[in-house]
Motif scaffolding. Sequence first.
Motif, PDB file in Angstrom:
ATOM      1  N   UNK A   1       0.532  -1.341  -0.349  1.00 58.56           N
ATOM      2  CA  UNK A   1       0.254   0.031  -0.025  1.00 58.56           C
ATOM      3  C   UNK A   1       0.348   1.344  -0.392  1.00 58.56           C
ATOM      4  N   UNK A   2       0.709   2.094  -1.667  1.00 59.40           N
ATOM      5  CA  UNK A   2       1.489   3.508  -0.630  1.00 59.40           C
ATOM      6  C   UNK A   2       0.267   3.448  -0.642  1.00 59.40           C
ATOM      7  N   UNK A   3       0.701   6.467  -0.440  1.00 54.82           N
ATOM      8  CA  UNK A   3      -0.627   7.050  -0.521  1.00 54.82           C
ATOM      9  C   UNK A   3      -1.789   6.734  -1.033  1.00 54.82           C
ATOM     10  N   UNK A   4      -0.995   6.387  -2.696  1.00 53.08           N
ATOM     11  CA  UNK A   4      -2.243   6.947  -3.452  1.00 53.08           C
ATOM     12  C   UNK A   4      -3.578   5.798  -4.370  1.00 53.08           C
ATOM     13  N   UNK A   5      -3.029   4.711  -3.145  1.00 50.08           N
ATOM     14  CA  UNK A   5      -3.798   3.994  -3.161  1.00 50.08           C
ATOM     15  C   UNK A   5      -4.833   3.845  -1.823  1.00 50.08           C
ATOM     16  N   UNK A   6      -3.913   4.863  -0.691  1.00 50.32           N
ATOM     17  CA  UNK A   6      -4.917   3.698   0.224  1.00 50.32           C
ATOM     18  C   UNK A   6      -5.954   4.133   0.502  1.00 50.32           C
ATOM     19  N   UNK A   7      -6.605   5.312   0.166  1.00 47.17           N
ATOM     20  CA  UNK A   7      -7.823   5.326   0.173  1.00 47.17           C
ATOM     21  C   UNK A   7      -8.352   4.072  -0.234  1.00 47.17           C
ATOM     22  N   UNK A   8      -8.721   4.042  -1.165  1.00 52.86           N
ATOM     23  CA  UNK A   8      -9.195   3.363  -2.508  1.00 52.86           C
ATOM     24  C   UNK A   8      -8.966   1.398  -2.048  1.00 52.86           C
TER      25      UNK A   8
ATOM     26  N   UNK B   1     -11.163   1.001   1.286  1.00 51.40           N
ATOM     27  CA  UNK B   1     -12.541   0.802   1.314  1.00 51.40           C
ATOM     28  C   UNK B   1     -12.731  -0.877   0.166  1.00 51.40           C
ATOM     29  N   UNK B   2     -12.421  -1.100  -0.312  1.00 46.17           N
ATOM     30  CA  UNK B   2     -11.880  -2.454  -1.230  1.00 46.17           C
ATOM     31  C   UNK B   2     -12.180  -3.218   0.109  1.00 46.17           C
ATOM     32  N   UNK B   3     -11.250  -3.240   0.733  1.00 55.16           N
ATOM     33  CA  UNK B   3     -10.528  -4.493   1.911  1.00 55.16           C
ATOM     34  C   UNK B   3     -11.698  -4.130   2.679  1.00 55.16           C
TER      35      UNK B   3
ATOM     36  N   UNK C   1     -19.997   1.292   8.555  1.00 56.99           N
ATOM     37  CA  UNK C   1     -19.510   2.162   9.570  1.00 56.99           C
ATOM     38  C   UNK C   1     -18.362   3.374   9.310  1.00 56.99           C
ATOM     39  N   UNK C   2     -17.436   1.723   8.922  1.00 47.69           N
ATOM     40  CA  UNK C   2     -16.545   2.034   7.737  1.00 47.69           C
ATOM     41  C   UNK C   2     -16.314   2.672   6.546  1.00 47.69           C
ATOM     42  N   UNK C   3     -17.113   2.222   5.806  1.00 48.89           N
ATOM     43  CA  UNK C   3     -16.755   2.686   4.882  1.00 48.89           C
ATOM     44  C   UNK C   3     -18.207   4.203   4.065  1.00 48.89           C
TER      45      UNK C   3
ATOM     46  N   UNK D   1      -3.990  -4.444  -3.389  1.00 45.82           N
ATOM     47  CA  UNK D   1      -4.135  -4.318  -1.360  1.00 45.82           C
ATOM     48  C   UNK D   1      -5.008  -3.958  -1.573  1.00 45.82           C
ATOM     49  N   UNK D   2      -5.654  -3.925  -1.500  1.00 44.77           N
ATOM     50  CA  UNK D   2      -7.038  -4.475  -0.626  1.00 44.77           C
ATOM     51  C   UNK D   2      -7.654  -5.584  -0.068  1.00 44.77           C
ATOM     52  N   UNK D   3      -7.403  -6.971  -0.841  1.00 42.25           N
ATOM     53  CA  UNK D   3      -7.123  -7.984  -1.080  1.00 42.25           C
ATOM     54  C   UNK D   3      -6.662  -8.302   0.232  1.00 42.25           C
ATOM     55  N   UNK D   4      -5.116  -8.085   0.369  1.00 36.88           N
ATOM     56  CA  UNK D   4      -4.058  -8.284   1.325  1.00 36.88           C
ATOM     57  C   UNK D   4      -4.214  -7.455   2.721  1.00 36.88           C
ATOM     58  N   UNK D   5      -4.973  -6.479   2.594  1.00 37.39           N
ATOM     59  CA  UNK D   5      -5.803  -5.815   4.470  1.00 37.39           C
ATOM     60  C   UNK D   5      -6.797  -6.253   4.350  1.00 37.39           C
ATOM     61  N   UNK D   6      -7.627  -6.953   3.566  1.00 34.83           N
ATOM     62  CA  UNK D   6      -8.459  -7.585   4.138  1.00 34.83           C
ATOM     63  C   UNK D   6      -8.220  -9.421   4.638  1.00 34.83           C
ATOM     64  N   UNK D   7      -7.379 -10.167   3.636  1.00 33.94           N
ATOM     65  CA  UNK D   7      -6.785 -10.954   4.515  1.00 33.94           C
ATOM     66  C   UNK D   7      -6.181 -10.136   6.158  1.00 33.94           C
ATOM     67  N   UNK D   8      -5.481  -9.688   5.663  1.00 35.84           N
ATOM     68  CA  UNK D   8      -4.600  -8.951   7.086  1.00 35.84           C
ATOM     69  C   UNK D   8      -6.194  -8.785   8.222  1.00 35.84           C
TER      70      UNK D   8
END
Length: 837
Positions: free
Chosen positions: A20-27, A30-32, A205-207, A234-241
């Motif tokens: 995850x880098x800053x340019x895709x952090x939010x997106x 959200x996907x996570x 609530x988070x979304x 990055x979203x899948x990695x966060x979700x698995x995390x």
Amino acid sequence: MFMFSAGAALFCSALAQYLTTRDVELASEILCWVILPALIKLKNRYGSTGTTSNTLLVKTPSAVVSTRAWLFALGLAAACWYRAEEHIVILFPALTPLLLLSGVVPAASLTTDSKLFWPPVTAPWSSGLIAVFSCLVLVSSSGTRLPSLAVCVVVVALLYGGYLSISRPAAVVDRDAGDHGGQERPDDAAEGAQVEDVAMPLAFRILPLLTVVACARMLTSKELKVALVKTVVAGFAKALNWFFTLKTIRQSSWCSASTIGTFAITSARTPSLGDRSFYLHAAFNLVTSLLALGQTIHMIPKGAGPRSRLWALGVLPLKPLLENMYRINASTMLGPRDEYPVEVLARTAEAKFDAMLARQSRTYSAAVLEYRRRYNMEPPPGFEAWYSYAVARASPIIDEFDIIHEAIAPFWKMSGKKVQEVMGEASGAAGADLWWCMFKGQTGETSCNHPHRGGTHIQETFGRWLGGLAGKIPDVEFLVNHLDEPRVLLPGPETANDQRIRLTNISRRPIWDTLTRSCSRKVTSASSGIQGASVDINTHGLPFVTDTGADKDLCQHPEYRDMHGMAMSPCSFILVDGRVPVLTTGTLTTGGDVLFPSPVYGEYGDEGFVYNDTRDVEWAQKRNNLYWAGSSTGAYAGDDGWKRYHRHRFVALAQGLETGREHWYLRRGRDGLFHQVASSSLNRDLFDVAFTAIIQCRHDLCESQREYFDVRPRADKDAALGSKLVFDIDGNGISGRFVKLLTSHSAVLKQTLLREWHDERLAAWVHYLPVSQGLGELPELVSWLTGTEEGRRRARLVAERGREWAMRAMRHEDRGLYVYRLMLELARIQDPERQAT
């Protein structure tokens, strides 16, 4: 199975942090939270038990669950916003002792002590020491400043509140309050077992909170970039995390979430390779990640499985360190199969420069023929005397004066009398800030005056250039710009016949649209002759300047709107709108100024702009780095856009202030060709760059800049001569240091948007090294020039050839020769007997 979840949580958290880098952090976040509930539903449907548990939802009143879920969501949203701004939450390790002090007990503390790790690592006092150490390591290696640190404290407080609220089931607290005299009893691991069941309420609530944050960033001109593949991975990695972290928490504690997060932060980053304490910081980073790993392992119940296997994850912190070191070193591993771009650019430029010198006229007749060929007209009266003057002073340049002709050409459409009229009109206008000068052909005297300014430097400078030319130049009048910035914009095609003169003060505001209004007409650049290299040269994706004329052309580069202070907020810009021959030291490609050599290059300039050979250092004794020090000129900072000004961008890059920025380097692939690679590392040891004064800004913005930059005391005027590489960059107008640096024994790297009188006689990559406005190639260029044998050889050659040519073609005599020829052309266009053509 539980050990697998713990290991997977540690691995996925580090992977998510790395991806995850800053340019895709939010997106990606959200996907996570879109993916996570689906993962948990799948797990509950196809898990080993085949059942789901809703104990927490049954025990806890819906209002309490709602409140706690919102608190948790607010903390995560705040952390996500901060990561999008600063890449990491540097005070995140503080959560572990805070949660322990609040009574969130790790499961391992309820069992016998582990022999795998020192047990007190999860005690509140020792966790506090570890947290202090970890935070100091992250703060020092990130270069975080006080305002950002203060915001981070608030973010961590919100995270702490969210973690604490979700880790305490209300029903359990209510049930046990009576048993403990009305006091809350800390949850143990089993009582937090159903936290997975609130994943769906949390997501709901988070979304919306994350969506609000994303919209707010877009509304404040911080565009939410969507790199689809990068965001999805990055979203899948966060979700698995989160999935595996929640499974780990079920049998341990919410403290595990903070130790896993700390491990992720410290294992996925490495300090800059340019830091003088790099290896010390790298060692501290490794220790911090191992401490976080040890805390996580100690929180796992003894009966969960062989915890020793988790120590294998200790290799993860080594990956970014070794990867960055490899990338930097690989970028300097040159071989014979693919030539480095700078070598190709330099060889091409050398051939063009040598050809230009070889074709200079050797006789007066040849000079006349060349003049006719170039300009389709006869030379001006006095041209033969000028030629003899040039030969007598051993000028290596006879024919390359296109830059004068280009500036004079628009006035052929006006009669000589009209030229005199517009000059008088412009100089007499209120606030024009122009010097009116007169050269008397009979006596050879020059006189200059200004409506309200004193001083004689303009008059003395032209007097030295034109002294001894009595009888060789007709009487001629000329206007000289007093300001740093250029002044004249010519009418566009739609107003080609408009001969009115208008003066407008457009200082301290965006002026790009004004500067580029003439881009519908073809804008040529006389400087592109010897400086332009073949556009077919392969720069391997890095923005090396292949043509300095095209690089300066505003019409070809709309992105310059937000990259140069002169376009964004010039300190002073009194626009002369119309055809007026105003002499200026530097102009833009869309400008109509007539160029002349800056007075600061000569004897009447500040001593800091005049080269003194006794203060220079031989090449072998110079420091192997790039040097620049100066003030924050170049624009007036009246709003928050100052970080995008050209000088500010350069200093921020050189000081490593742009957190999370990727730098691009070249390395040779297996195919024998160079390929660009990205690295977060910048060798700051190679950059000795700083502001020495913060000026031209609103008071509060001056203070913001002093906090942002590493501002140093004023440096010695000749300090640059101690480095092998020296940088030259525009200020409000041209940089007065350029000729001094060019004459020195150092190699000059120059970034400029302005054209000067000497552009035709200087060859980029031969006499100096051009740098793009975006600076994207600068880390690689400096690394190559200082870190490779080939690069160091090229740097020395540029330094030697630049010095030799400056002492041969940019002397006081050469400036005088240019002005002499300019006066002949000015005298001809303002001849009252001349008719418009």
